[in-house]
Design a protein around this motif. Structure first.
Motif, mmCIF file in Angstrom:
data_model
loop_
_atom_site.group_PDB
_atom_site.id
_atom_site.type_symbol
_atom_site.label_atom_id
_atom_site.label_comp_id
_atom_site.label_asym_id
_atom_site.label_seq_id
_atom_site.Cartn_x
_atom_site.Cartn_y
_atom_site.Cartn_z
ATOM 1 N N GLU A 467 0.824 -1.212 0.000
ATOM 2 C CA GLU A 467 0.000 0.000 0.000
ATOM 3 C C GLU A 467 0.859 1.262 0.000
ATOM 4 O O GLU A 467 0.566 2.227 -0.714
ATOM 5 N N GLU A 468 1.940 1.250 0.778
ATOM 6 C CA GLU A 468 2.806 2.424 0.844
ATOM 7 C C GLU A 468 3.469 2.683 -0.503
ATOM 8 O O GLU A 468 3.473 3.816 -1.008
ATOM 9 N N THR A 469 4.021 1.641 -1.101
ATOM 10 C CA THR A 469 4.703 1.810 -2.381
ATOM 11 C C THR A 469 3.741 2.250 -3.470
ATOM 12 O O THR A 469 4.037 3.161 -4.262
ATOM 13 N N ALA A 470 2.568 1.636 -3.514
ATOM 14 C CA ALA A 470 1.580 2.010 -4.526
ATOM 15 C C ALA A 470 1.166 3.472 -4.373
ATOM 16 O O ALA A 470 1.021 4.200 -5.365
ATOM 17 N N SER A 471 0.998 3.934 -3.117
ATOM 18 C CA SER A 471 0.596 5.315 -2.873
ATOM 19 C C SER A 471 1.681 6.290 -3.296
ATOM 20 O O SER A 471 1.407 7.320 -3.930
ATOM 21 N N GLU A 472 2.935 5.979 -2.955
ATOM 22 C CA GLU A 472 4.037 6.873 -3.297
ATOM 23 C C GLU A 472 4.250 6.936 -4.803
ATOM 24 O O GLU A 472 4.490 8.015 -5.365
ATOM 25 N N LEU A 473 4.175 5.796 -5.474
ATOM 26 C CA LEU A 473 4.328 5.795 -6.926
ATOM 27 C C LEU A 473 3.194 6.567 -7.593
ATOM 28 O O LEU A 473 3.404 7.277 -8.585
ATOM 29 N N ALA A 474 1.990 6.459 -7.034
ATOM 30 C CA ALA A 474 0.847 7.191 -7.600
ATOM 31 C C ALA A 474 1.093 8.696 -7.547
ATOM 32 O O ALA A 474 0.736 9.431 -8.481
ATOM 33 N N ILE A 475 1.713 9.170 -6.466
ATOM 34 C CA ILE A 475 2.015 10.601 -6.353
ATOM 35 C C ILE A 475 3.039 11.015 -7.397
ATOM 36 O O ILE A 475 2.915 12.069 -8.035
ATOM 37 N N LEU A 476 4.044 10.183 -7.616
ATOM 38 C CA LEU A 476 5.053 10.505 -8.617
ATOM 39 C C LEU A 476 4.462 10.520 -10.018
ATOM 40 O O LEU A 476 4.784 11.388 -10.844
ATOM 41 N N PHE A 477 3.580 9.580 -10.308
ATOM 42 C CA PHE A 477 2.927 9.568 -11.616
ATOM 43 C C PHE A 477 2.008 10.797 -11.769
ATOM 44 O O PHE A 477 1.895 11.370 -12.854
ATOM 45 N N ALA A 478 1.359 11.192 -10.668
ATOM 46 C CA ALA A 478 0.530 12.404 -10.704
ATOM 47 C C ALA A 478 1.394 13.637 -10.957
ATOM 48 O O ALA A 478 0.977 14.581 -11.651
ATOM 49 N N ALA A 479 2.607 13.641 -10.403
ATOM 50 C CA ALA A 479 3.531 14.752 -10.629
ATOM 51 C C ALA A 479 3.914 14.848 -12.100
ATOM 52 O O ALA A 479 3.985 15.945 -12.673
ATOM 53 N N ARG A 480 4.150 13.702 -12.739
ATOM 54 C CA ARG A 480 4.484 13.715 -14.157
ATOM 55 C C ARG A 480 3.318 14.278 -14.976
ATOM 56 O O ARG A 480 3.506 15.091 -15.879
#
Length: 915
Positions: A467-480
């Protein structure tokens, strides 16, 4: 004479106090008013005359209050704190205008004064121009776990401030005075009837909305005015810059919606919504300004000449109204409005409140809007209408250049421990058998560089991550996605909390690569990676870590895509909680000196980001003095610093005060930069003395806070930390973990709690012991040396000045009431007298070094402020203690809890920089 200058302030305070008193009488009855008035008179008499009979009468009256009377008293005195703040701000505006009208010499913090100083020190007009052409100055608003103001309360305060300001600027007829009095009375009544506390816990989006209110009231309008002032001032000194327009060197940043360190509520969805809200604020402002501008630029083509490009813009506008057929500027603005409305719809998915009259294609970016506005500007300038381009159009063009479509750059921030876990999980899945967490620093660096250098991704959309990794990656993809939607300026920075090694930086580089924000082929970085060094140990290692990082060719290749500039953030709050006020300040200073040297060796431009809080215990204090106290070479024309908590409201809630505070930042950065090359390093004996003082202060602070048995329990029982943790005043928990350990507590509530009980311990503890030990080691010349340091070293004098302010706001008699809340008599007896003794030693040392005969002898403005407001603050503390005692004894009464929280609000307002 000083009395005459302060008379309008006293009259405003009396006026607002009388209106508040009338409101209390009308709303709560004569009996409540009589109690409030009796308390006020006794407290004023005690403070003014040190009348012991008044003190005893005050204690007796306060102790006899019923529950409901206590709530009324708390509300009355809390609202008075807010009203006193408004009066003081208005008086600062009044005095500034009086100086300008009189033609007085420029004062410190004023741009004209800064320019005079740098000219006196040998700078030229071309030096000034070069500074502004390459400068970057950015105050960054951050969400604050102890921000106690509701936006509704701020709106009420702004209404009162506007009414006072109007009274100040014009001579009123009797009828106008009567109308103004009635309007003020209504505004104070509205304030009284507006709920001070939130009924529900703040969400991150609520915090975003609160932050945006400052853009709406202050930044969008006042920043362009300040730019115009800077440009006009430079032109007055250099004829070649008459038409020169500065780049966007001053920008407002934000952490709100992007700072997820310890805040699980900042998600990809929240980040996306934050950016949309910011865009809506910026675009909505531009649309309204364009609409107004269209009503003003009614120039007819039979009466004015226009440029070819303006005519082309007008012809392509799509505006076919016969009423504007001969008004080329209006037609051009109509077309711009239509395109911007289409941009609004494209970015936000809905139509603006005032729809365009016809369809048009959206702008690709803010630069395209800026280019169209420039066409109008050039046509006006070149065809005899230049003055028309220096009004609203000038302000709008500047706003677009500074705020773009994104309004404010949002920083992403996360803890290095989270990044470490993310990278470990990604590697373990992509390359089974790899245990990243088991690798030492050298092995981690080697593996990270290998992964950063290849285009092969570690992430797979077909894998279920934690859950933590998925959430953090989602933020990075949102940043892109945000970079594509709003431009890279919307999310330019990624900050790493608790950074202590090179691998911490490279881990983020790898994560940015996974999100498409680092291209290993060119190579190029789409965001600045910024390590944040926070603890004493981290600060001591900062230079070494950055030296090793900048020695890596692969990282330097990435920095080439960022103009060979590297930002480093320094944490004032956690270093203070870790090592105390004096050691924190000294280690920050030394870290800056070492970083300047390291970056010079690597030929990389250093930009420092100062993580300062509002309170002195968190690096706060006057920004002007703080910037000038930086070591030589540490500013280099570029600086960022955080603005937090009630300080945001105090600095930027009033538009005119906001512009003044922004000008202070510009003036200080200009002075610090253009004198930096010639700024002498502190004398070696100063440095040695400071290190000795720091060592002694560190031991004294650590001995109390971390080595005294039971201190943690003493802190939780003698302050309002428990009640602060329960307040609906922020989306972020008060502690990083579910514990009461001082180590886990966030620095903000730590400092805020000590302020509430009027001890201000993080802003001074350890200094008295340090000076005493230093003088014992240097009995002959120790005091002489410290006094010389105070006179001739800005770092040391600023340190003492900030401590002077904190000590003046502390009150041991009030603090003793909070200490009485500690249930264990032996624990209280072991700790509170020790704090009192250190306080006395610190005051004695400070006065001896500065040569003052009393605290704040050199700061009459603050001394006046304290004299005016503290008689109204002390009753709040007294009642708060009594309500705490009842609440902790088990009284299940929501009104008692509410009274405690209202008192927290009022005390914070009265102290102004407590969190």
């Amino acid at each position: 004479m000083e009395h005459d200058k302060d008379l309008p302030l006293k009259e405003d305070i009396r006026l607002l106090g009388r209106l508040l008193g009338d409101t209390v009488r009308d709303q709560r009855g004569a009996a409540v008013f009589d109690i409030v008035e009796r308390i006020r008179q006794l407290s004023v008499r005690f403070h003014r005359d040190e009348d012991e009979a008044a003190r005893k009468g005050l204690d007796t009256t306060l102790d006899a209050l019923s529950r409901d009377q206590s709530i009324d008293v708390v509300r009355a005195f809390s609202y008075f704190s807010h009203l006193a703040n408004i009066a003081e701000d208005q008086h600062h505006i009044r005095r500034t205008r009086a100086h300008l009208i009189k033609g007085s010499a420029p004062r410190e913090g004023n741009l004209a004064h800064a320019i005079e100083r740098v000219f006196d020190e040998g700078a030229s007009a071309s030096d000034l121009g070069r500074f502004f052409d390459t400068a970057l100055i950015s105050p960054v608003l951050t969400a604050h776990p102890t921000e106690v103001q509701r936006k509704s309360i701020l709106n009420c305060q702004n209404a009162i401030a506007r009414l006072l300001d109007a009274r100040d600027r014009m001579a009123m007829t009797p009828e106008e005075t009567e109308a103004s009095d009635a309007a003020l009375r209504r505004a104070v009544l509205t304030l009284w009837q507006t709920r001070m506390l939130r009924t529900a816990k703040l969400s991150v989006i609520d915090e975003v909305a609160n932050g945006l209110s400052y853009s709406q009231t202050t930044f969008l309008r006042e920043l362009p005015h300040l730019y115009a002032k800077v440009e006009d001032t430079l032109a007055a000194h250099d004829d070649s810059r008459t038409t020169h327009e500065l780049p966007a060197f001053l920008r407002i940043g934000s952490w709100i919606g992007g700072d997820r360190d310890g805040n699980p509520f900042v998600t990809a969805e929240v980040l996306t919504q934050t950016l949309a809200m910011q865009a809506e604020t910026a675009l909505g402002f531009y649309l309204e300004e364009l609409h107004t501008l269209g009503s003003q630029l009614s120039l007819a083509d039979r009466l004015v000449t226009t440029s070819d490009e303006l005519r082309a813009l007008s012809d392509a506008s799509g505006d076919t109204s016969p009423h504007r057929a001969d008004e080329p500027y209006r037609r051009a603005l109509s077309g711009i409005y239509a395109r911007l409305a289409a941009t609004y719809r494209s970015l936000l998915g809905r139509t603006p409140a005032r729809a365009a009259g016809h369809e048009a294609p959206p702008y690709a970016d803010a630069a395209a809007l800026e280019a169209d506005l420039d066409i109008i500007h050039r046509s006006l300038h070149n065809n005899g209408s230049a003055p028309l381009g220096r009004g609203r159009l000038r302000q709008l063009r500047r706003a677009v250049k500074v705020f773009g479509f994104h309004l404010a750059p949002v920083d992403l921030r996360q803890n290095s421990d989270v990044h470490e876990r993310l990278v470990a999980e990604l590697l373990s899945i992509a390359d089974p058998g790899v245990d990243y967490l088991a690798l030492d620093e050298d092995a981690r660096i080697a593996r990270l560089l290998e992964e950063i250098g290849t285009v092969r991704p570690l992430y797979s959309p077909h894998v279920d991550y934690s859950e933590e990794t998925a959430s953090e990656l989602a933020i990075l993809f949102a940043a892109r996605r945000a970079h594509h939607q709003y431009g890279a300026a919307a999310l330019p920075n990624y900050i790493i909390s608790k950074a202590d090694g090179v691998s911490d930086v490279l881990e983020v580089a790898l994560l940015l690569k996974e999100a498409g924000l680092l291209d290993p082929r060119r190579p190029a970085l789409a965001m600045n990676i910024i390590p944040l060094f926070e603890t004493i140990g981290d600060l001591q290692a900062a230079g070494r870590v950055m030296d090793r990082l900048l020695a890596l060719p692969a990282y330097m290749a990435l920095l080439a895509s960022r103009d060979r500039a590297q930002e480093v953030m320094l944490g004032y709050s956690d270093s203070n909680k870790d090592g105390g006020f004096l050691t924190s300040g000294w280690e920050l200073y030394k870290a800056e000196v070492e970083l300047v040297q390291v970056f010079a060796r690597h030929d990389v431009r250093l930009r420092l980001f100062h993580g300062r809080g509002g309170s002195v215990g968190r690096g706060g204090g006057p920004s002007y003095e703080a910037i000038l106290a930086q070591p030589g070479g540490a500013v280099q024309g570029q600086i960022r610093l955080t603005e937090q908590g009630e300080v945001i409201g105090a600095k930027y809630g009033n538009p005119e005060v906001g512009r003044r505070n922004l000008e202070v930042l510009v003036a200080a950065t200009l002075q610090a930069t253009l004198r930096a090359d010639d700024a002498p390093a502190p004398r070696p004996e100063f440095m040695d003395a400071m290190q000795q003082l720091s060592d002694h202060a560190f031991r004294a602070y650590r001995a109390l806070v971390y080595e005294t048995p039971g201190f943690e329990r003493y802190f939780w029982e003698s302050t309002v930390i428990t009640e602060i943790a329960d307040l609906n005043i922020g989306s972020r928990p008060a502690s990083r973990k579910k514990s009461t350990a001082i180590e886990d507590l966030r620095a903000i509530p730590w400092v805020f709690s000590w302020a509430q009980c009027r001890l201000m311990l993080p802003g001074w503890y350890g200094f008295g012991s340090a000076v005493k030990a230093f003088l014992a080691e240097h009995p002959d010349d120790g005091m002489t040396l410290l006094q010389e340091m105070s006179r001739s070293w800005s770092f040391f004098s600023t340190t003492l000045s900030n401590m002077d302010m904190v000590l003046a706001k502390s009150d041991l008699a009030i603090a003793s009431r909070y200490a009485a809340l500690v249930r264990d008599d032996a624990l209280r007896a072991a700790i509170f007298p020790r704090i009192c003794a250190e306080h006395a030693a610190t005051v004695e040392a400070l006065l001896a070094i500065t040569g003052q005969d009393e605290l704040l002898a050199g700061n009459p403005l603050l001394r006046r402020s304290i004299r005016n407001r503290f008689p109204y603050l002390d009753p709040l503390n007294h009642v708060q203690v009594e309500l705490l005692r009842r609440h902790r004894a088990g009284a299940e009464d929501e009104r008692i809890r509410r009274g405690i929280h209202i008192a927290i609000n009022g005390i914070a307002a009265g102290l102004r920089n407590s969190g």
